[in-house]
Design an enzyme around this catalytic site. Sequence first.
Site, PDB file in Angstrom:
ATOM      1  N   SER A 120     -10.799  -6.015   9.389  1.00 16.32           N
ATOM      2  CA  SER A 120     -11.882  -5.316   8.727  1.00 16.32           C
ATOM      3  C   SER A 120     -12.738  -6.337   7.988  1.00 16.32           C
ATOM      4  O   SER A 120     -12.269  -6.987   7.070  1.00 16.32           O
ATOM      5  CB  SER A 120     -11.280  -4.300   7.754  1.00 16.32           C
ATOM      6  OG  SER A 120     -12.272  -3.421   7.340  1.00 16.32           O
ATOM      7  N   ARG A 167       1.462  -5.668  11.809  1.00 18.15           N
ATOM      8  CA  ARG A 167       0.664  -4.828  12.711  1.00 18.15           C
ATOM      9  C   ARG A 167       0.299  -5.571  13.997  1.00 18.15           C
ATOM     10  O   ARG A 167       0.342  -5.004  15.092  1.00 18.15           O
ATOM     11  CB  ARG A 167      -0.593  -4.321  12.022  1.00 18.15           C
ATOM     12  CG  ARG A 167      -1.341  -3.326  12.899  1.00 18.15           C
ATOM     13  CD  ARG A 167      -2.527  -2.702  12.216  1.00 18.15           C
ATOM     14  NE  ARG A 167      -2.173  -1.587  11.344  1.00 18.15           N
ATOM     15  CZ  ARG A 167      -3.065  -0.770  10.773  1.00 18.15           C
ATOM     16  NH1 ARG A 167      -4.356  -0.931  11.007  1.00 18.15           N
ATOM     17  NH2 ARG A 167      -2.671   0.212   9.994  1.00 18.15           N
ATOM     18  N   ARG A 215       0.839  -1.193   0.000  1.00 17.59           N
ATOM     19  CA  ARG A 215       0.000   0.000   0.000  1.00 17.59           C
ATOM     20  C   ARG A 215       0.875   1.244   0.000  1.00 17.59           C
ATOM     21  O   ARG A 215       1.815   1.343   0.782  1.00 17.59           O
ATOM     22  CB  ARG A 215      -0.920   0.012   1.223  1.00 17.59           C
ATOM     23  CG  ARG A 215      -1.858  -1.182   1.200  1.00 17.59           C
ATOM     24  CD  ARG A 215      -2.888  -1.159   2.305  1.00 17.59           C
ATOM     25  NE  ARG A 215      -3.674  -2.391   2.239  1.00 17.59           N
ATOM     26  CZ  ARG A 215      -4.684  -2.687   3.045  1.00 17.59           C
ATOM     27  NH1 ARG A 215      -5.044  -1.825   3.997  1.00 17.59           N
ATOM     28  NH2 ARG A 215      -5.343  -3.813   2.911  1.00 17.59           N
ATOM     29  N   ARG A 222       1.793   1.453  10.454  1.00 18.98           N
ATOM     30  CA  ARG A 222       1.373   1.772   9.081  1.00 18.98           C
ATOM     31  C   ARG A 222       2.585   1.653   8.171  1.00 18.98           C
ATOM     32  O   ARG A 222       3.456   2.505   8.168  1.00 18.98           O
ATOM     33  CB  ARG A 222       0.801   3.191   9.022  1.00 18.98           C
ATOM     34  CG  ARG A 222       0.125   3.544   7.716  1.00 18.98           C
ATOM     35  CD  ARG A 222      -0.467   4.938   7.743  1.00 18.98           C
ATOM     36  NE  ARG A 222      -1.524   5.089   8.724  1.00 18.98           N
ATOM     37  CZ  ARG A 222      -2.798   4.727   8.539  1.00 18.98           C
ATOM     38  NH1 ARG A 222      -3.160   4.202   7.385  1.00 18.98           N
ATOM     39  NH2 ARG A 222      -3.698   4.878   9.477  1.00 18.98           N
ATOM     40  N   GLU A 240      -7.351  -0.532  14.832  1.00 13.60           N
ATOM     41  CA  GLU A 240      -7.851  -1.451  13.809  1.00 13.60           C
ATOM     42  C   GLU A 240      -6.815  -2.511  13.436  1.00 13.60           C
ATOM     43  O   GLU A 240      -5.698  -2.200  13.050  1.00 13.60           O
ATOM     44  CB  GLU A 240      -8.237  -0.647  12.569  1.00 13.60           C
ATOM     45  CG  GLU A 240      -8.771  -1.526  11.457  1.00 13.60           C
ATOM     46  CD  GLU A 240      -9.098  -0.743  10.188  1.00 13.60           C
ATOM     47  OE1 GLU A 240      -9.338   0.475  10.284  1.00 13.60           O
ATOM     48  OE2 GLU A 240      -9.099  -1.366   9.119  1.00 13.60           O
TER      49      GLU A 240
END
Length: 429
Positions: free
Chosen positions: A353, A392, A261, A276, A350
């Site tokens: 998802s 993460r 990403r 991130r 988070e």
Amino acid sequence: MLDIKVLRDNPDAVKAGAIKKRLADRVQAVDRALAIDAELRAMIPGLDALRSEQKNFGKTMGKLSPAERETALARQKDLKAEIGALEEREKTLRAELEQQLALVPNVPDPEVPDGKDDTENVEVKRHGQVRTFDFTPRAHYDLAEAQGWVDFLRAANMAGSRNYILFGDLALLHDAVLRFAVELMVQRGFVPVDPPLLVRDQAMFGTGFFPGGEEQTYRCERDGLNLIGTAEVPVTSLHGGEMLTEDQLPKKYVARSACFRREAGTHGKDTRGLYRVHQFQKVEQVVIDVADQERSIRHHHDIVANAEALLQACDLPYRIVAVCGGDLGVPQAMKYDIETWMPSRNAYCETHSASRFYDYQARRLDLRYRPKDGGKVQFCHTLNNTVIASPRVLIPLLENHQLPDGRVVVPAALRPYLGGREVLGKPLG
RNA sequence: GGUGGGGUGGCAGAGUGGCCUAAUGCGGCAGUCUUGAAAACUGCAGUUGGCGCAAGUCAACCGAGGGUUCGAAUCCCUCCCCCACCGCCA
């Protein structure tokens, strides 16, 4: 992609959905699509009649006298010109309709809470005790660097910011949690998949990432390929363009893959540590099933429960939030995020998802099935959820399970993947 | 990368300019027969869109997009994909 019939029958609900998603700029796509649709429907009967006449010519031509044939051929010439012009217009309109329709967001379910962004998501469940420390806990980046488990500096030098290099036990823990996640899902009946990481635009479009997500995507321009940001893209696309039979459904897949990403537009946000990053590994669950809203909702709860099972096995406190309209993506009808407790951030953050789409992705992917009872061909429903994303998840694993001396306790479920070891690291000074 | 052969309905597979309105088989659905099932037999049936309450009817669709032609699954061009062999290579 929504059915144009939904727009015709219920334009206001579709527009209200876009507004609930805070995508007001896409409301006009509804009106544009309907205007184009109306023009198309106005011209199609006439065009069809002309084509019918042209087509029937071949059958009568032989019976005509030379003189009649002359006039008939002249008429055919006219027809050709007329049809050509109309078809040109039809082609343009269909392309525009497709384009506008692709911009119309999926309609959020009524149960999606109202709200502008992730601060207004609504907690629906909380599990596990947040640990209170009788010593000063270390943030994962401090702990990992002190253990020699991670190098951000060298990673940035060779690959730029938001990169990392894992070493030693942390590299092993990273792999362990991913392997555990895959095995858990296989036990639960999911078929493991190792998909392509570079995909065509069609797969990005079909899953709803394009148009809109181009800035988030690494692209190999000369080959026209995109690096996936999630295995949702290749796995949901797996049966794109196919006609499945009902007895092949549901399809339940689990894929471990690297994810890429660009994180454009997030400069200065979450810059520290493993939160991130541009590249990570993720185990993703994808469900493809029949077009049945209740079944989709049941699957949705199931895939959330799968992720919960993993977090519980890792002794991590988490909560589940219902994602509000403003934080919902274009293609989703409803989404739950799972947020895991991260002591250094002093918050639930988070990590998962879970989305349901109904037939929104399937329409774009041309993913259909033939019902058992011989009824009309239907578009499938699709869903997906994270099982685990690492590094993460290493944040809560390190921070929640750290000892006062900087070593880290391995949750029992992960020990088989680490040679049975119960503790990682050396005592820090 | 080179050469050759291909891509037709859910699947297999015929079809080289106009009765293709796409044969045939398998699979599917309904029925007959049967205690039930299988087999056999009979019938229905591709997908998408338009119009229609409906029966129906018209059109589009033969990998994708262009072109030739009064007319294209069929001829031409570009691209994508599959298969075979050769070369290179983890």
